[in-house]
Design a protein around this motif. Structure first.
Motif, PDB file in Angstrom:
ATOM      1  N   SER A 130      21.958  -3.537  27.734  1.00 31.78           N
ATOM      2  CA  SER A 130      23.201  -2.902  28.176  1.00 31.78           C
ATOM      3  C   SER A 130      23.910  -3.763  29.214  1.00 31.78           C
ATOM      4  O   SER A 130      25.132  -3.934  29.174  1.00 31.78           O
ATOM      5  CB  SER A 130      22.897  -1.517  28.751  1.00 31.78           C
ATOM      6  OG  SER A 130      24.066  -0.924  29.252  1.00 31.78           O
ATOM      7  N   ASN A 131      23.124  -4.309  30.158  1.00 32.20           N
ATOM      8  CA  ASN A 131      23.726  -5.172  31.183  1.00 32.20           C
ATOM      9  C   ASN A 131      24.330  -6.428  30.564  1.00 32.20           C
ATOM     10  O   ASN A 131      25.418  -6.868  30.958  1.00 32.20           O
ATOM     11  CB  ASN A 131      22.682  -5.554  32.232  1.00 32.20           C
ATOM     12  CG  ASN A 131      22.278  -4.366  33.095  1.00 32.20           C
ATOM     13  OD1 ASN A 131      23.023  -3.392  33.189  1.00 32.20           O
ATOM     14  ND2 ASN A 131      21.118  -4.446  33.719  1.00 32.20           N
ATOM     15  N   LEU A 132      23.593  -6.992  29.602  1.00 33.10           N
ATOM     16  CA  LEU A 132      24.122  -8.184  28.938  1.00 33.10           C
ATOM     17  C   LEU A 132      25.409  -7.864  28.189  1.00 33.10           C
ATOM     18  O   LEU A 132      26.370  -8.649  28.193  1.00 33.10           O
ATOM     19  CB  LEU A 132      23.073  -8.739  27.970  1.00 33.10           C
ATOM     20  CG  LEU A 132      21.889  -9.479  28.599  1.00 33.10           C
ATOM     21  CD1 LEU A 132      20.872  -9.847  27.523  1.00 33.10           C
ATOM     22  CD2 LEU A 132      22.370 -10.749  29.322  1.00 33.10           C
ATOM     23  N   ALA A 133      25.445  -6.682  27.566  1.00 33.40           N
ATOM     24  CA  ALA A 133      26.662  -6.283  26.845  1.00 33.40           C
ATOM     25  C   ALA A 133      27.820  -6.106  27.802  1.00 33.40           C
ATOM     26  O   ALA A 133      28.957  -6.500  27.522  1.00 33.40           O
ATOM     27  CB  ALA A 133      26.402  -4.984  26.075  1.00 33.40           C
ATOM     28  N   SER A 134      27.517  -5.517  28.983  1.00 39.18           N
ATOM     29  CA  SER A 134      28.574  -5.332  29.983  1.00 39.18           C
ATOM     30  C   SER A 134      29.097  -6.669  30.479  1.00 39.18           C
ATOM     31  O   SER A 134      30.305  -6.876  30.609  1.00 39.18           O
ATOM     32  CB  SER A 134      28.034  -4.510  31.156  1.00 39.18           C
ATOM     33  OG  SER A 134      27.623  -3.233  30.721  1.00 39.18           O
ATOM     34  N   VAL A 135      28.137  -7.576  30.755  1.00 36.55           N
ATOM     35  CA  VAL A 135      28.547  -8.906  31.212  1.00 36.55           C
ATOM     36  C   VAL A 135      29.381  -9.613  30.148  1.00 36.55           C
ATOM     37  O   VAL A 135      30.399 -10.249  30.438  1.00 36.55           O
ATOM     38  CB  VAL A 135      27.301  -9.743  31.577  1.00 36.55           C
ATOM     39  CG1 VAL A 135      27.681 -11.192  31.827  1.00 36.55           C
ATOM     40  CG2 VAL A 135      26.631  -9.154  32.808  1.00 36.55           C
ATOM     41  N   ALA A 136      28.940  -9.464  28.883  1.00 32.19           N
ATOM     42  CA  ALA A 136      29.679 -10.100  27.791  1.00 32.19           C
ATOM     43  C   ALA A 136      31.081  -9.519  27.669  1.00 32.19           C
ATOM     44  O   ALA A 136      32.053 -10.245  27.450  1.00 32.19           O
ATOM     45  CB  ALA A 136      28.915  -9.913  26.483  1.00 32.19           C
ATOM     46  N   ALA A 137      31.185  -8.186  27.838  1.00 30.05           N
ATOM     47  CA  ALA A 137      32.499  -7.543  27.747  1.00 30.05           C
ATOM     48  C   ALA A 137      33.408  -8.014  28.864  1.00 30.05           C
ATOM     49  O   ALA A 137      34.585  -8.325  28.651  1.00 30.05           O
ATOM     50  CB  ALA A 137      32.334  -6.021  27.788  1.00 30.05           C
ATOM     51  N   ALA A 176      38.086 -13.967  29.724  1.00 30.48           N
ATOM     52  CA  ALA A 176      38.505 -15.105  28.900  1.00 30.48           C
ATOM     53  C   ALA A 176      39.862 -14.841  28.251  1.00 30.48           C
ATOM     54  O   ALA A 176      40.743 -15.704  28.226  1.00 30.48           O
ATOM     55  CB  ALA A 176      37.455 -15.385  27.830  1.00 30.48           C
ATOM     56  N   ILE A 177      40.022 -13.609  27.730  1.00 29.48           N
ATOM     57  CA  ILE A 177      41.300 -13.267  27.096  1.00 29.48           C
ATOM     58  C   ILE A 177      42.425 -13.283  28.118  1.00 29.48           C
ATOM     59  O   ILE A 177      43.509 -13.811  27.875  1.00 29.48           O
ATOM     60  CB  ILE A 177      41.193 -11.887  26.421  1.00 29.48           C
ATOM     61  CG1 ILE A 177      40.217 -11.966  25.242  1.00 29.48           C
ATOM     62  CG2 ILE A 177      42.556 -11.395  25.946  1.00 29.48           C
ATOM     63  CD1 ILE A 177      39.886 -10.627  24.627  1.00 29.48           C
ATOM     64  N   GLY A 213      42.465 -14.947  30.953  1.00 27.24           N
ATOM     65  CA  GLY A 213      42.708 -16.326  31.355  1.00 27.24           C
ATOM     66  C   GLY A 213      43.506 -17.097  30.327  1.00 27.24           C
ATOM     67  O   GLY A 213      44.411 -17.863  30.663  1.00 27.24           O
ATOM     68  N   LEU A 214      43.181 -16.874  29.056  1.00 23.51           N
ATOM     69  CA  LEU A 214      43.920 -17.551  27.992  1.00 23.51           C
ATOM     70  C   LEU A 214      45.375 -17.109  27.973  1.00 23.51           C
ATOM     71  O   LEU A 214      46.288 -17.930  27.794  1.00 23.51           O
ATOM     72  CB  LEU A 214      43.268 -17.253  26.641  1.00 23.51           C
ATOM     73  CG  LEU A 214      43.949 -17.879  25.412  1.00 23.51           C
ATOM     74  CD1 LEU A 214      43.990 -19.395  25.529  1.00 23.51           C
ATOM     75  CD2 LEU A 214      43.232 -17.455  24.131  1.00 23.51           C
ATOM     76  N   ALA A 215      45.605 -15.813  28.178  1.00 15.05           N
ATOM     77  CA  ALA A 215      46.978 -15.305  28.209  1.00 15.05           C
ATOM     78  C   ALA A 215      47.765 -15.951  29.338  1.00 15.05           C
ATOM     79  O   ALA A 215      48.934 -16.333  29.181  1.00 15.05           O
ATOM     80  CB  ALA A 215      46.968 -13.789  28.359  1.00 15.05           C
ATOM     81  N   LEU A 216      47.114 -16.094  30.509  1.00 14.44           N
ATOM     82  CA  LEU A 216      47.780 -16.715  31.650  1.00 14.44           C
ATOM     83  C   LEU A 216      48.099 -18.179  31.362  1.00 14.44           C
ATOM     84  O   LEU A 216      49.198 -18.668  31.663  1.00 14.44           O
ATOM     85  CB  LEU A 216      46.897 -16.609  32.894  1.00 14.44           C
ATOM     86  CG  LEU A 216      47.450 -17.257  34.172  1.00 14.44           C
ATOM     87  CD1 LEU A 216      48.778 -16.607  34.577  1.00 14.44           C
ATOM     88  CD2 LEU A 216      46.437 -17.141  35.309  1.00 14.44           C
TER      89      LEU A 216
END
Length: 396
Positions: free
Chosen positions: A45-52, A58-59, A61-64
């Motif tokens: 669950s923690n890994l999923a949260s970190v991934a989210a 990332a999204i 940052g890419l938009a910026l």
């Protein structure tokens, strides 16, 4: 081997005690397994949260990056358009193309750690000095960059000083004195002689040599001392590269939106909507004017006074009466208002005939409600008993 050990354990401890021990071991193993499973689920669950979070960052940052890149590309397009316009208006006197001007700005930007648009905008001003040709155009541009860095001025100010000095060397060379460029008497005489014999390029090179002696390499040296200057230039180029595929789509949408908003039918609908909105606001204003605000104010005042009287009357009652009223209100709420609907009149009579307030003591004359049943009957009986006890205590 394990079976032999288990047999020895049973013989040594007896069947009952061995079973008890084994059940304890089983429970321990089960708990360890459950804890391990819970820990694994928590970790996942923690890994999923970190991934989210990472994906969201990332999204974002890419938009910026894309936004900054498209903004930089727009600035490039504006600068290039200005370059083309100046070249056209001067008849191409400098002998350079718009593409060459842009390429020179990009090259010098990385070399000197200066934004390419700053350099190209300076070049656009330099192009207005029609006697500065392609033979010295790059040198003059670099000299302006170095002069700007050394003196802490903007690029265009440096370009203007150099342009005036080089456009007419015989008279313009004195314009450089305020920037610390002082020509000797021999140099000034030589410049005048070259200009007199129509050797304009020779006179210009002599002035440039003195300017380079004062300021050459200053911008690059500053960029060497502060690597962040070149990093900023490189990062902007990276952003523009990423955004180069997005900008055409954005510009196409902008053109379509412009055409849509300029469409006469859309303008007509917008005008109709605005008219309807105005009519609605006027109707609301007329309605507000017709409201008897003085009567509303008076009514609110009376309501507030009545509410205050009710609160004071309730708080002046003995605690037993307050509790009874609160209990009845609660039963009424739970029954969906049935008590109030069916027993309204009974309640009025009950309060009038059975409750008397004398010297802050409640004297309950009747402790049983005729016709009552269930919860209401029991509550009334309890209230009567409490009142009778209170009355007895008062008379005693």
């Amino acid at each position: 081997m394990a079976a032999h050990k288990l047999s020895i354990l049973v013989e040594a401890l007896g069947t009952a005690e061995a079973n008890s021990k084994l059940r304890g071991v089983d429970r321990t193993i089960s708990k360890v397994g459950a804890d391990a499973g819970k820990g694994m689920r928590t970790a996942v669950s923690n890994l999923a949260s970190v991934a989210a979070v990472g994906a969201g960052a990332a999204i974002g940052g890419l938009a910026l990056v894309l936004k900054q890149g498209t903004d930089a590309l727009r600035e490039d397009a504006v600068a290039a358009a200005q370059t083309a316009a100046v070249i056209k208006s001067t008849g191409g006197a400098a002998g350079v193309t718009a593409s060459q001007v842009g390429d020179l700005a990009t090259k010098m930007a990385m070399l000197n750690g200066v934004d390419d648009n700053v350099i190209q905008n300076g070049e656009n001003v330099l192009l207005t000095f029609t006697k500065i040709g392609r033979g010295i155009f790059p040198e003059v541009t670099q000299a302006a960059v170095d002069m700007s860095a050394a003196l802490g001025t903007d690029m265009q100010s440096a370009v203007l000083q150099l342009g005036k000095a080089l456009q007419d060397p015989a008279t313009g060379m004195t314009a450089l004195r305020r920037s610390g460029v002082s020509l000797t008497a021999q140099q000034q005489a030589q410049i005048k002689t070259l200009a007199k014999h129509n050797d304009l390029l020779g006179a210009q090179r002599l002035i440039l040599a003195e300017v380079r002696r004062e300021f050459s390499g200053v911008a690059a040296a500053q960029a060497d001392a502060d690597p962040g200057k070149r990093l900023a230039v490189a990062w902007e180029e990276f952003e523009k590269t990423l955004a180069s595929g997005v900008l055409p789509v954005v510009q196409d949408l902008q053109r379509k939106l412009t055409a849509l908003l300029a469409d006469p039918s859309v303008q007509a609908r917008a005008k109709a909507f605005a008219s309807q909105a105005g009519d609605a606001l006027q109707s609301a204003a007329r309605f507000a004017e017709q409201i008897p605000w003085d009567k509303v104010e008076s009514g609110l005042g009376k309501a507030a006074g009545f509410a205050g009287d009710l609160v004071r009357a309730f708080t002046s009652m003995p605690p037993e009466v307050q509790a009874a009223l609160i209990g009845i209100a609660g039963i009424n709420k739970l029954s969906g208002g049935a008590v109030a609907a069916v027993g309204g009149d009974l309640l009025k009579g009950w309060l009038k005939d059975t409750l008397g307030i004398n010297a802050a003591v409640v004297n309950v004359r009747g402790g049983v409600v005729n016709g009552g049943a269930g919860i209401a009957s029991k509550a009334a009986g309890a209230l009567g008993a409490a009142g009778a006890g209170e009355a007895a205590a008062g008379t005693g």
